[in-house]
Design an enzyme around this catalytic site. Structure first.
Site, PDB file in Angstrom:
ATOM      1  N   TYR A  80      41.716 -91.284  87.534  1.00  0.00           N
ATOM      2  CA  TYR A  80      43.190 -91.205  87.618  1.00  0.00           C
ATOM      3  C   TYR A  80      43.820 -92.543  87.243  1.00  0.00           C
ATOM      4  CZ  TYR A  80      47.764 -91.650  89.858  1.00  0.00           C
ATOM      5  OH  TYR A  80      49.086 -91.929  90.099  1.00  0.00           O
ATOM      6  N   LYS A 102      46.265 -93.492  84.043  1.00  0.00           N
ATOM      7  CA  LYS A 102      47.629 -94.048  84.184  1.00  0.00           C
ATOM      8  C   LYS A 102      47.704 -95.409  83.488  1.00  0.00           C
ATOM      9  CE  LYS A 102      50.745 -92.627  86.209  1.00  0.00           C
ATOM     10  NZ  LYS A 102      51.851 -91.701  85.829  1.00  0.00           N
ATOM     11  N   THR A 153      51.829 -96.366  88.622  1.00  0.00           N
ATOM     12  CA  THR A 153      51.256 -96.580  89.954  1.00  0.00           C
ATOM     13  C   THR A 153      50.657 -97.973  90.109  1.00  0.00           C
ATOM     14  OG1 THR A 153      49.416 -95.858  91.365  1.00  0.00           O
ATOM     15  CG2 THR A 153      49.150 -95.476  89.041  1.00  0.00           C
ATOM     16  N   ASP A 154      50.539 -98.413  91.347  1.00  0.00           N
ATOM     17  CA  ASP A 154      49.879 -99.706  91.608  1.00  0.00           C
ATOM     18  C   ASP A 154      48.365 -99.625  91.413  1.00  0.00           C
ATOM     19  OD1 ASP A 154      49.223 -98.186  93.852  1.00  0.00           O
ATOM     20  OD2 ASP A 154      50.008 -99.606  95.323  1.00  0.00           O
ATOM     21  N   GLU A 155      47.831 -98.382  91.330  1.00  0.00           N
ATOM     22  CA  GLU A 155      46.368 -98.241  91.225  1.00  0.00           C
ATOM     23  C   GLU A 155      45.823 -98.819  89.928  1.00  0.00           C
ATOM     24  OE1 GLU A 155      44.522 -94.733  92.557  1.00  0.00           O
ATOM     25  OE2 GLU A 155      46.010 -94.352  94.110  1.00  0.00           O
TER      26      GLU A 155
HETATM   27  P1  NAD Z   1      52.771 -84.503  91.747  1.00  0.00           P
HETATM   28  O1  NAD Z   1      51.334 -84.203  91.435  1.00  0.00           O
HETATM   29  O2  NAD Z   1      53.340 -84.071  93.038  1.00  0.00           O
HETATM   30  O3  NAD Z   1      53.711 -83.887  90.600  1.00  0.00           O
HETATM   31  C1  NAD Z   1      53.387 -83.942  89.246  1.00  0.00           C
HETATM   32  C2  NAD Z   1      54.297 -82.965  88.524  1.00  0.00           C
HETATM   33  O4  NAD Z   1      54.002 -83.038  87.121  1.00  0.00           O
HETATM   34  C3  NAD Z   1      54.072 -81.509  88.932  1.00  0.00           C
HETATM   35  O5  NAD Z   1      55.311 -80.857  89.108  1.00  0.00           O
HETATM   36  C4  NAD Z   1      53.308 -80.907  87.747  1.00  0.00           C
HETATM   37  O6  NAD Z   1      53.551 -79.525  87.568  1.00  0.00           O
HETATM   38  C5  NAD Z   1      53.861 -81.731  86.596  1.00  0.00           C
HETATM   39  N1  NAD Z   1      52.959 -81.799  85.445  1.00  0.00           N
HETATM   40  C6  NAD Z   1      51.624 -82.057  85.459  1.00  0.00           C
HETATM   41  N2  NAD Z   1      51.146 -82.027  84.205  1.00  0.00           N
HETATM   42  C7  NAD Z   1      52.199 -81.768  83.384  1.00  0.00           C
HETATM   43  C8  NAD Z   1      52.340 -81.631  81.987  1.00  0.00           C
HETATM   44  N3  NAD Z   1      51.276 -81.736  81.167  1.00  0.00           N
HETATM   45  N4  NAD Z   1      53.565 -81.374  81.467  1.00  0.00           N
HETATM   46  C9  NAD Z   1      54.634 -81.244  82.300  1.00  0.00           C
HETATM   47  N5  NAD Z   1      54.554 -81.348  83.627  1.00  0.00           N
HETATM   48  C10 NAD Z   1      53.348 -81.612  84.174  1.00  0.00           C
HETATM   49  O7  NAD Z   1      52.913 -86.068  91.532  1.00  0.00           O
HETATM   50  P2  NAD Z   1      53.857 -87.120  92.282  1.00  0.00           P
HETATM   51  O8  NAD Z   1      53.164 -87.605  93.482  1.00  0.00           O
HETATM   52  O9  NAD Z   1      55.216 -86.543  92.383  1.00  0.00           O
HETATM   53  O10 NAD Z   1      53.836 -88.301  91.216  1.00  0.00           O
HETATM   54  C11 NAD Z   1      54.781 -88.331  90.151  1.00  0.00           C
HETATM   55  C12 NAD Z   1      54.475 -89.525  89.265  1.00  0.00           C
HETATM   56  O11 NAD Z   1      54.546 -90.714  90.044  1.00  0.00           O
HETATM   57  C13 NAD Z   1      53.069 -89.504  88.670  1.00  0.00           C
HETATM   58  O12 NAD Z   1      53.151 -89.995  87.355  1.00  0.00           O
HETATM   59  C14 NAD Z   1      52.263 -90.453  89.545  1.00  0.00           C
HETATM   60  O13 NAD Z   1      51.236 -91.065  88.811  1.00  0.00           O
HETATM   61  C15 NAD Z   1      53.340 -91.451  89.931  1.00  0.00           C
HETATM   62  N6  NAD Z   1      53.153 -92.122  91.239  1.00  0.00           N
HETATM   63  C16 NAD Z   1      52.902 -91.393  92.356  1.00  0.00           C
HETATM   64  C17 NAD Z   1      52.782 -92.046  93.579  1.00  0.00           C
HETATM   65  C18 NAD Z   1      52.516 -91.276  94.862  1.00  0.00           C
HETATM   66  O14 NAD Z   1      52.252 -91.904  95.892  1.00  0.00           O
HETATM   67  N7  NAD Z   1      52.600 -89.950  94.875  1.00  0.00           N
HETATM   68  C19 NAD Z   1      52.897 -93.438  93.655  1.00  0.00           C
HETATM   69  C20 NAD Z   1      53.134 -94.153  92.476  1.00  0.00           C
HETATM   70  C21 NAD Z   1      53.270 -93.476  91.273  1.00  0.00           C
HETATM   71  O1  DAU Z   2      48.994 -96.100  95.234  1.00  0.00           O
HETATM   72  C1  DAU Z   2      49.740 -95.118  94.570  1.00  0.00           C
HETATM   73  C2  DAU Z   2      48.923 -93.840  94.529  1.00  0.00           C
HETATM   74  O2  DAU Z   2      48.919 -93.317  95.849  1.00  0.00           O
HETATM   75  C3  DAU Z   2      49.471 -92.821  93.545  1.00  0.00           C
HETATM   76  O3  DAU Z   2      49.374 -93.319  92.244  1.00  0.00           O
HETATM   77  C4  DAU Z   2      48.681 -91.504  93.635  1.00  0.00           C
HETATM   78  O4  DAU Z   2      49.281 -90.538  92.799  1.00  0.00           O
HETATM   79  C5  DAU Z   2      48.720 -91.028  95.069  1.00  0.00           C
HETATM   80  O5  DAU Z   2      47.908 -89.874  95.190  1.00  0.00           O
HETATM   81  C6  DAU Z   2      48.223 -92.112  96.023  1.00  0.00           C
HETATM   82  O6  DAU Z   2      46.801 -92.349  95.848  1.00  0.00           O
HETATM   83  P1  DAU Z   2      45.818 -92.532  97.112  1.00  0.00           P
HETATM   84  O7  DAU Z   2      44.452 -92.170  96.699  1.00  0.00           O
HETATM   85  O8  DAU Z   2      46.039 -93.854  97.752  1.00  0.00           O
HETATM   86  O9  DAU Z   2      46.471 -91.406  98.093  1.00  0.00           O
HETATM   87  P2  DAU Z   2      45.788 -90.342  99.073  1.00  0.00           P
HETATM   88  O10 DAU Z   2      46.881 -89.740  99.880  1.00  0.00           O
HETATM   89  O11 DAU Z   2      44.860 -89.426  98.361  1.00  0.00           O
HETATM   90  O12 DAU Z   2      44.908 -91.260 100.021  1.00  0.00           O
HETATM   91  C7  DAU Z   2      45.499 -92.294 100.787  1.00  0.00           C
HETATM   92  C8  DAU Z   2      44.369 -93.000 101.523  1.00  0.00           C
HETATM   93  O13 DAU Z   2      43.824 -92.108 102.508  1.00  0.00           O
HETATM   94  C9  DAU Z   2      43.199 -93.385 100.625  1.00  0.00           C
HETATM   95  O14 DAU Z   2      42.672 -94.620 101.056  1.00  0.00           O
HETATM   96  C10 DAU Z   2      42.193 -92.276 100.830  1.00  0.00           C
HETATM   97  C11 DAU Z   2      42.441 -91.856 102.268  1.00  0.00           C
HETATM   98  N1  DAU Z   2      42.198 -90.423 102.580  1.00  0.00           N
HETATM   99  C12 DAU Z   2      42.752 -89.488 101.780  1.00  0.00           C
HETATM  100  C13 DAU Z   2      42.576 -88.145 102.043  1.00  0.00           C
HETATM  101  C14 DAU Z   2      43.165 -87.078 101.138  1.00  0.00           C
HETATM  102  C15 DAU Z   2      41.451 -90.085 103.702  1.00  0.00           C
HETATM  103  O15 DAU Z   2      40.980 -90.956 104.460  1.00  0.00           O
HETATM  104  N2  DAU Z   2      41.291 -88.752 103.971  1.00  0.00           N
HETATM  105  C16 DAU Z   2      41.791 -87.772 103.177  1.00  0.00           C
HETATM  106  O16 DAU Z   2      41.536 -86.561 103.468  1.00  0.00           O
END
Ligand code: NAD
Ligand code: DAU
Length: 356
Positions: free
Chosen positions: A160, A164, A134-136
């Site tokens: 988190y 990562k 992730t970019d975080e």
């Molecule tokens: P998600 O939470 O929707 O899915 C995570 C999946 O991993 C789930 O199916 C869960 O059951 C599985 N999991 C969790 N712990 C596990 C374990 N110990 N063993 C096996 N499986 C396990 O997450 P996502 O949003 O699909 O993100 C997927 C990946 O991409 C993550 O590594 C996250 O850090 C990264 N990522 C997400 C975003 C985003 O915006 N969602 C952006 C950048 C990177």
């Molecule tokens: O940047 C990549 C990341 O993006 C991934 O690594 C994470 O897995 C993914 O969850 C996401 O993180 P964020 O914290 O940016 O996503 P989230 O959807 O939780 O929140 C997006 C923005 O909206 C953030 O600035 C917080 C804000 N927010 C979020 C929620 C859930 C609100 O204002 N209200 C809300 O109820």
């Protein structure tokens, strides 16, 4: 070696989108997922009678299971999506993040290292371990800072992000020390089909349709760089097949938006596609107490992946967000399945006493 790819976390949001597309390209997809609250096999319902999709319910930290799977299926590529992924949950309960994202990651890497070291020379050369991150990990940008490039220092700010960052460091070390052919991708915020409605976009959509408040943390001016999930999956496939071993690639949408703008856009599209009886969905917006340590701005400089691999996002925010709203409106059954008891208790934990 078989034409097999091991996908971890392939029942989650991005993982299931990736599996659905990967299946269409041929070969076997071995999908290892713990099925936490975020894992959902109904995302993969269309693969029920697909022999090339093998689902295994298990943990990336289970070394015995990993050893058996690796020796039985001989994957050429491993793509690691498995993680705890929600920042707010990491603030309430960081332990699971340490367990999966750091300890689980270490166990996975250890088993993969042993497997890889025992391969013949050609298979060793062909093998890839792609870690999805992730970019975080880069921390928070000021308003005038350039977007995150691969050279930015790591400055994670939430449990988190720190977990990562640790996993990225482990991957780097396994490449540098043991020569494991790794690739790491650092992506910005994804949105699209099958996203669990704890994240901003699906949460706002659901709350809007249910007549509930649309919670915006703080003043709503925090910025995220939004990428349609299928563009992320395409980027991962490009890196998997042509990325330079040991490198990291930043992936982003060149779509910086404030949270307020995102929520306004969602309200406006819903006003058009599913109007309320009276007035706009914007009337449901409620500003609530900010997330502790809330990063102000993320933005990705995605020039490296474009220059080296020719990848560019296909969706603009405007096209991707419309597709997403339509998907949720067309898939309310999926939503109803997801919004179970466990979901309700998370909403109570995160949003009770948050109102300003
Ligand atoms: P998600 O939470 O929707 O899915 C995570 C999946 O991993 C789930 O199916 C869960 O059951 C599985 N999991 C969790 N712990 C596990 C374990 N110990 N063993 C096996 N499986 C396990 O997450 P996502 O949003 O699909 O993100 C997927 C990946 O991409 C993550 O590594 C996250 O850090 C990264 N990522 C997400 C975003 C985003 O915006 N969602 C952006 C950048 C990177
Ligand atoms: O940047 C990549 C990341 O993006 C991934 O690594 C994470 O897995 C993914 O969850 C996401 O993180 P964020 O914290 O940016 O996503 P989230 O959807 O939780 O929140 C997006 C923005 O909206 C953030 O600035 C917080 C804000 N927010 C979020 C929620 C859930 C609100 O204002 N209200 C809300 O109820």
């Amino acid at each position: 070696m078989n034409d097999c790819i091991l996908v971890t976390g392939g029942a989650g949001f991005i993982g299931s989108n990736f599996v659905l597309e990967q299946i269409a390209t041929g070969g076997l997809v071995l999908n290892l997922d713990k099925l936490t609250y975020a894992g959902n096999l109904s995302n993969l319902a269309s693969l029920q009678s697909e022999a090339r999709h093998v689902f295994v319910h298990g943990d990336i930290g289970d070394r015995g299971l990993l050893r058996n799977l690796l020796s039985k299926y001989h994957p050429r590529v491993i793509v690691n999506f498995a993680a705890e992924s929600h920042v707010d949950r990491s603030i309430h309960a960081p332990g699971e993040f340490i367990q999966t994202n750091i300890v689980g990651m270490f166990n996975l890497l250890e088993e993969v290292r042993v497997y890889w070291q025992e391969l013949d020379q050609d298979s060793k050369t062909d093998f890839r371990f792609l870690h999805v991150s992730t970019d975080e990990v880069y921390g928070s940008l000021g308003p005038a800072d350039p977007p995150f490039s691969e050279q930015n220092p790591y400055q994670p700010n939430s449990p988190y992000a720190a977990s990562k960052a640790s996993s990225d460091h482990l991957v780097r070390a396994y490449h540098h020390t043991y020569g494991l052919p790794t690739l790491t991708t650092n992506c910005s915020n994804n949105y699209g089909p099958y996203q669990y409605p704890e994240k901003l976009i699906p949460l706002v959509l659901l709350n809007a349709l249910e007549g509930k408040p649309l919670p915006i943390y703080g003043d709503g001016s925090n910025i995220r760089d939004w990428l349609y999930v299928r563009d992320h999956c395409t980027a991962i496939r490009e890196v998997m097949s042509r990325g330079r071993v040991g490198e990291t690639y930043n992936i982003g949408g060149w779509n910086e938006k404030t949270n307020k703008d995102v929520v306004h856009t969602l309200c406006d599209i819903l006003d058009e596609l599913k109007p309320r009886e009276q007035g706009s969905y914007r009337q449901q917006i409620q500003f609530v107490t900010d997330r502790p340590g809330h990063d102000r701005r993320y933005a990705i400089d995605a020039r490296k992946i474009e220059q080296e691999l020719g990848w560019k996002p296909q969706e603009s925010f405007e096209t991707g967000i419309r597709k997403t709203v339509s998907w949720y409106l067309d898939n309310l059954d999926w939503v109803q399945d997801v919004v179970s008891g466990a979901y309700k208790s998370w909403i109570a934990t995160n949003y009770t006493r948050r109102e300003l």
